[in-house]
Design an enzyme around this catalytic site. Structure first.
Site, PDB file in Angstrom:
ATOM      1  N   TRP A  61       0.701  -1.182   0.065  1.00  0.00           N
ATOM      2  CA  TRP A  61       0.096   0.104   0.070  1.00  0.00           C
ATOM      3  C   TRP A  61       0.863   1.178  -0.128  1.00  0.00           C
ATOM      4  CZ3 TRP A  61      -5.053  -0.389   3.403  1.00  0.00           C
ATOM      5  CH2 TRP A  61      -5.979  -1.219   2.839  1.00  0.00           C
ATOM      6  N   HIS A  69      12.852  -2.136  -0.999  1.00  0.00           N
ATOM      7  CA  HIS A  69      11.906  -1.571  -1.988  1.00  0.00           C
ATOM      8  C   HIS A  69      12.661  -0.444  -2.788  1.00  0.00           C
ATOM      9  CE1 HIS A  69       8.751   0.115  -4.464  1.00  0.00           C
ATOM     10  NE2 HIS A  69       8.190  -0.819  -4.331  1.00  0.00           N
ATOM     11  N   GLY A  84       4.411   1.999 -10.945  1.00  0.00           N
ATOM     12  CA  GLY A  84       3.585   2.897 -11.064  1.00  0.00           C
ATOM     13  C   GLY A  84       3.591   3.921 -12.669  1.00  0.00           C
ATOM     14  N   SER A 130       3.425  -2.204 -11.935  1.00  0.00           N
ATOM     15  CA  SER A 130       1.891  -2.220 -13.141  1.00  0.00           C
ATOM     16  C   SER A 130       1.336  -3.546 -13.151  1.00  0.00           C
ATOM     17  CB  SER A 130       2.416  -1.550 -14.289  1.00  0.00           C
ATOM     18  OG  SER A 130       3.056  -0.012 -13.978  1.00  0.00           O
ATOM     19  N   GLY A 155       1.402  -2.640  -6.405  1.00  0.00           N
ATOM     20  CA  GLY A 155       1.243  -1.455  -5.522  1.00  0.00           C
ATOM     21  C   GLY A 155      -0.002  -0.936  -5.959  1.00  0.00           C
ATOM     22  N   GLY A 156      -0.323  -0.175  -6.768  1.00  0.00           N
ATOM     23  CA  GLY A 156      -1.528   0.669  -6.997  1.00  0.00           C
ATOM     24  C   GLY A 156      -2.899  -0.113  -7.004  1.00  0.00           C
TER      25      GLY A 156
HETATM   26  P1  13P Z   1       2.641  -0.474  -8.821  1.00  0.00           P
HETATM   27  O1  13P Z   1       2.174  -1.996  -8.873  1.00  0.00           O
HETATM   28  O2  13P Z   1       1.810   0.791  -8.490  1.00  0.00           O
HETATM   29  O3  13P Z   1       3.462  -0.281 -10.232  1.00  0.00           O
HETATM   30  O4  13P Z   1       3.697  -0.705  -7.650  1.00  0.00           O
HETATM   31  C1  13P Z   1       4.554  -1.625  -7.823  1.00  0.00           C
HETATM   32  C2  13P Z   1       5.522  -1.773  -6.456  1.00  0.00           C
HETATM   33  O5  13P Z   1       6.301  -0.858  -6.387  1.00  0.00           O
HETATM   34  C3  13P Z   1       4.899  -2.803  -5.359  1.00  0.00           C
HETATM   35  O6  13P Z   1       6.005  -2.932  -4.353  1.00  0.00           O
END
Ligand code: 13P
Length: 242
Positions: free
Chosen positions: A9, A95, A169, A201, A222-223
């Site tokens: 998150w 990360h 992202g 992504s 992530g998102g």
């Molecule tokens: P996104 O899925 O938003 O591209 O982020 C990936 C991420 O950094 C997960 O740790």
């Protein structure tokens, strides 16, 4: 290998976000996917709250970072033991956003991963090249060096997440072939049984293709992990434990 679908998150989420976890659990309870592990890593402020509220559910919680020490004079930091104490099962370390924003080196990431193991939790160790490094043909060299520096030598369970920095992202992803190649490369350099996650992504629309690739044992999302409506189809896109 049982797939692990993990949501990161990042710096998002307030108490009210518990509604997304409730919604995710409702969706999951209909299909009881025991052949995959589901993990949410909310901000540290929410780990205790979520882990306590949902301790009986088929979803685990984890941290996004920890300090390498167990305790002491480190204002603002939290230890792996503190995360374990409130019910976390995993901790993300290294990360790319921490490597970039906080100057974390491979040695620092290695120390954090060791701290996670010391606390009895499973580290999710992140690696990945930048766009410039990929364009220069250095992706494997960079990831190889990160693995060498960041992975503790241990018999305990490790999870490695390959997250190309340029795919985070941005809506961009490597080709399926490039993911397969990199995961094959990482497989050869990690202990037997290490689960290898792809991150960057991952969305409901591409999850099935990505999660079906050889040596991809899950995703770090992530998102698309912030909303149960997006995260649930990604969880279900993973092939059953293999
Ligand atoms: P996104 O899925 O938003 O591209 O982020 C990936 C991420 O950094 C997960 O740790």
């Amino acid at each position: 290998m049982k797939p692990l679908i993990a949501g990161n998150w990042k710096m998002n989420g307030l108490s009210a976000s518990i509604a997304e976890i409730q919604s995710l659990i409702e969706k999951l309870s209909g299909s009881a996917p025991e052949d995959r592990d589901v993990l949410i890593c909310p901000p540290a402020t929410l780990v205790a709250h979520f882990a306590k509220e949902f301790s009986d559910e088929a979803i685990q919680f984890g941290g996004q970072d920890c300090h390498e020490n167990e305790g002491g004079a480190h204002t603002g930091d939290i230890s792996a033991e503190m995360l374990a104490d409130v019910g976390a099962g995993y901790v993300i370390v290294g990360h790319s956003e921490r490597r970039a924003d906080h100057g974390e080196t491979d040695a620092a990431v290695n120390a954090k991963a060791q701290a996670v193991l010391r606390a009895g939790l499973t580290p999710i160790i992140c690696v990945g090249e930048t766009e410039a490094e990929r364009k220069a043909g250095e992706a494997e060299t960079v990831v190889g060096a990160q693995l060498k520096g960041s992975l503790p030598s241990t018999e305990s369970e490790l999870v490695v997440a390959y997250e190309p920095v340029w795919a985070i992202g941005t809506g961009l992803t490597p080709t399926l072939e490039d993911i397969e190649d990199m995961h094959g490369f990482i497989r050869a350099k990690t202990p037997t049984g290490t689960r290898l996650l792809y991150g960057g992504s991952v969305k409901p629309g591409n999850a099935k293709d990505i999660l079906s690739i050889d040596n991809v044992n899950g995703a770090l999302v992530g998102g698309a992990s912030l909303k149960a409506d997006d995260f649930y189809p990604i969880v279900m896109a993973a092939p059953g434990g293999r």
